[in-house]
Design an enzyme around this catalytic site. Sequence first.
Site, PDB file in Angstrom:
ATOM      1  N   CYS A 259       0.824  -1.203   0.000  1.00 47.75           N
ATOM      2  CA  CYS A 259       0.000   0.000   0.000  1.00 47.75           C
ATOM      3  C   CYS A 259       0.868   1.267   0.000  1.00 47.75           C
ATOM      4  O   CYS A 259       1.495   1.572  -1.004  1.00 47.75           O
ATOM      5  CB  CYS A 259      -0.972  -0.039   1.182  1.00 47.75           C
ATOM      6  SG  CYS A 259      -2.394   1.056   0.971  1.00 47.75           S
ATOM      7  N   HIS A 353      -3.579  -5.192  -0.019  1.00 48.59           N
ATOM      8  CA  HIS A 353      -3.315  -5.732   1.312  1.00 48.59           C
ATOM      9  C   HIS A 353      -3.317  -7.258   1.324  1.00 48.59           C
ATOM     10  O   HIS A 353      -4.374  -7.882   1.446  1.00 48.59           O
ATOM     11  CB  HIS A 353      -4.369  -5.218   2.295  1.00 48.59           C
ATOM     12  CG  HIS A 353      -4.236  -3.769   2.616  1.00 48.59           C
ATOM     13  ND1 HIS A 353      -3.610  -3.309   3.755  1.00 48.59           N
ATOM     14  CD2 HIS A 353      -4.627  -2.666   1.928  1.00 48.59           C
ATOM     15  CE1 HIS A 353      -3.631  -1.991   3.771  1.00 48.59           C
ATOM     16  NE2 HIS A 353      -4.243  -1.583   2.657  1.00 48.59           N
ATOM     17  N   GLU A 355      -2.352  -9.143   3.697  1.00 45.10           N
ATOM     18  CA  GLU A 355      -2.733  -9.669   5.017  1.00 45.10           C
ATOM     19  C   GLU A 355      -4.259  -9.807   5.113  1.00 45.10           C
ATOM     20  O   GLU A 355      -4.766 -10.699   5.769  1.00 45.10           O
ATOM     21  CB  GLU A 355      -2.210  -8.761   6.138  1.00 45.10           C
ATOM     22  CG  GLU A 355      -3.037  -7.547   6.472  1.00 45.10           C
ATOM     23  CD  GLU A 355      -2.992  -6.463   5.423  1.00 45.10           C
ATOM     24  OE1 GLU A 355      -3.839  -5.553   5.460  1.00 45.10           O
ATOM     25  OE2 GLU A 355      -2.099  -6.508   4.543  1.00 45.10           O
TER      26      GLU A 355
END
Length: 395
Positions: A259, A353, A355
């Site tokens: 990001c 992202h 995660e």
Amino acid sequence: MPLHATSSPAILVLEDGRTFHGDSYGAPGETFGEAVFNTGMTGYQETLTDPSYHRQVVVMTAPHVGNTGINDEDQESRRIWVAGYVVRDPARRASSWRSRRSLDEELREQAVVGISGIDTRALTRHLRERGAMRVGISSTETDPSALLSRVKSSGEMTGAELASEVSTTETYVVPAIGPKKHTVAALDLGIKSMTPHRMAERGIEVHVLPATASLEDVRAVSPDGLFFSNGPGDPAATTHQVEVLQGALAEGIPYFGICFGNQLFGRALGFGTYKLKYGHRGINQPVMDRTTGKVEVTAHNHGFAVDAPLDGSTTTPYGEASVSHVCLNDDVVEGLELRDGDGRLKAFSVQYHPEAAAGPHDAAYLFDRFVSLMGSRYAGRSSLTTGYSTTESEG
């Protein structure tokens, strides 16, 4: 029909004068920020606690929000960061065995001003057509023109350096889960708690450093790799971290960024960045990994992007840079990679992202790619201060 019998009227006024009338939701009062919309159908708790939303008023496109309440496990940081919250139909009752309190209670507890009962579809369409803009929400002001005057005097996102406002002030360590394989220095530019956890799951000991950390602070960790997190603000206004990254790349430290870390990587390589019309925010964005040809459904939260050529490579002082990932909706750059003269990977980043707390998890393999990069680059490493072995396996 208002959420509570005691709900008071509230107004939302955009920078261009468009006004919506609804009911106060969360804390009473007044707030200002950049109006953006999130297309996720779930994960509102993770959205609220994502530091990348600092100074932004988030409009939820899903009509029903708050159904599962708030729990104590899914927070992505120490607090709610959104400047304001806009929903159409708040849940009247939380329904989940994990719920500890309602979303409305949590917003009130953390003094987050919101509004409900408005046509969020119309608001979202307006932002798509006109672009993200400043906005005010108030349950204390009844005159839209008076609120509009204050909206126009509020701060803008362009030119704002915000990473230092959301970062940790002290270094902390997230230990590896199981046998330790690597050590990573992670600059907290607005890091989400799931990110170091994903690395810890892979045997990485993560030293989370403040956004103000220097290259010397990075070296002090003796890291096998450097990581830059997500975060808020304009990457063009964030210069210190770019210099730290350039120093690390010059020393050959493997790098992974997500990001905001992708945008700063781009600037470190000599590319520019620019503000998107309304950004990508949600958990349903299609991205192609050009290194494998695989299409992933990914989680996004960004209003800026890297301005890099989609085809070919660019020679930089640190190696050959190219675009590795691209958004299939609009061709926005979603990832970069840096290779040496022999074509071996030195550093990479993605705009989204991996995660992905609340999902999807298509991109989780990127953490494994980071592990492989560190393992191949540092096979035979002696120490960070004395240099690296020149014998490397394919990365």
